[in-house]
Enzyme design. Structure first.
Site, short mmCIF file in Angstrom:
data_model
loop_
_atom_site.label_atom_id
_atom_site.label_comp_id
_atom_site.label_asym_id
_atom_site.label_seq_id
_atom_site.Cartn_x
_atom_site.Cartn_y
_atom_site.Cartn_z
N ASP A 73 6.86 34.37 25.96
CA ASP A 73 6.79 33.73 24.65
C ASP A 73 7.20 32.26 24.70
OD1 ASP A 73 9.52 34.21 25.16
OD2 ASP A 73 9.55 35.97 23.86
N ASP A 142 18.08 44.01 18.01
CA ASP A 142 17.28 44.88 17.13
C ASP A 142 16.15 45.57 17.88
OD1 ASP A 142 15.58 42.76 17.56
OD2 ASP A 142 15.32 42.23 15.45
N HIS A 144 13.76 44.31 19.82
CA HIS A 144 12.45 43.67 19.99
C HIS A 144 12.24 43.24 21.43
CE1 HIS A 144 14.75 39.84 19.17
NE2 HIS A 144 13.97 39.42 20.15
N GLU A 149 8.94 41.50 16.79
CA GLU A 149 10.04 41.87 15.90
C GLU A 149 9.83 43.26 15.30
OE1 GLU A 149 12.37 39.95 16.28
OE2 GLU A 149 12.10 37.89 15.61
#
Length: 313
Positions: A73, A142, A144, A149
């Protein structure tokens, strides 16, 4: 199959992961017409792994000359030269210290004029390289993977993504804890992009990632915890430290720790390109290390390859 490799601490987890990457590259025997393709993450978790890989390169045991990399990314709108861009991270913490050809180190361009076209082109570059042999990733608290996400499609491809508030807060430490300076959008490979890799290795360390590891290992596949998708990949390795296992059931930890003697065979012996270049070193190694039959066979294959390559046509 899914493996969970549990090491005592961050440093040992980083070293195990680096040894695994090293062995995969050496076993592959990359060449000018057969590159090894490696997917890579950024962030604090893979830093130790990169430092060990640099050590392996400097000792002459590993080369990235015939390796192509594809990063996961990049932020949208952050100048490439910005110290917190992922271009800067990869160059400063890894690429400039090894022998990879910069043309073979692929990172998404968050400043492209047409972001959608940039994402489509990235998918095409991966396909043209023959797909990813080994995709290494990290996760957020979380769960991801890359910037996929919570709520992301588990068959998603490379695309533009809006960052969740939790991710922006987590990344604020890299921007002087000023939320207004943290980019709010990114370009990211999709969950499906990573799932297409022949093998996936996910690094998870620290108590703050413990609940995410629990969701990834002990509960079902859920798009709110995108890392859980890799339960369904045929070849996934989760590499973690003790702190990351705090939310797992005791019997789960005990089960996977009971398999460490099997998992450690993946990194012991640690292979070296020196063995391919010098069959005498390989023969000496075999005499001094009474490995099991499987390891002996692997070394004999490398020896045969080295001898054949050394003979004139």
């Amino acid at each position: 199959r899914m493996r969970l490799v549990i090491l005592d601490d961050y440093d040992l987890a980083s070293e195990w992961a680096a040894k695994y990457i090293r062995n995969r590259i050496v076993e592959f025997k990359p060449s000018a017409d057969r590159y090894f393709t490696l997917g890579l993450p950024t962030g604090s978790t893979p830093y130790g792994c990169y430092q060990k890989l640099i050590e392996f390169y400097r000792s002459g045991d590993l080369s990235f000359k015939y390796v192509k990399t594809f990063n996961m990314d990049e932020y949208v709108g952050l100048p490439r030269a910005h110290p917190e861009s992922y271009h800067s991270y990869m160059w400063n913490n890894f690429f400039k210290h090894i022998d990879i050809d910069p043309a073979n180190a692929h990172i998404l361009d968050g400043n492209a004029e047409d972001l959608e076209a940039e994402c489509n082109a990235y998918e095409q570059k991966i396909a043209a390289a023959g797909g990813i042999e080994l995709f290494v990733g990290g996760i957020g608290p979380d769960g991801h993977i890359a910037f996929n996400e919570p709520g992301s499609s588990l068959v998603s491809r490379t695309r533009v993504k809006t960052l969740a508030k939790d991710t922006i807060v987590a990344n604020a430490r890299f921007f002087g804890n000023d939320l207004s300076k943290v980019p709010t959008m990114s370009l990211t490979v999709g969950v499906g992009t990573v799932m297409d890799a022949k093998e996936v290795m996910i690094l998870i360390t620290g108590a703050h990632k413990a609940f995410a590891l629990y969701k990834a290992i002990e509960e079902g596949v859920n798009h709110m915890w995108t890392v859980s998708a890799f339960q369904q990949h045929p070849h996934t390795i989760f590499v973690c430290d003790e702190d990351a296992t705090l939310e797992l059931r005791v019997k789960t930890v005990k089960y996977f720790k009971g398999l460490m003697h099997v998992h450690n065979k993946l990194v012991d012996p640690v292979l070296s390109i020196k063995d391919q270049k010098c069959p005498e070193n390989l023969q000496r190694h075999l005499l001094n290390h009474p490995f099991d039959v499987e390891k002996q066979q692997l070394y004999l294959e490398l020896l045969t390859f080295s001898i054949c390559r050394a003979q004139p046509p």
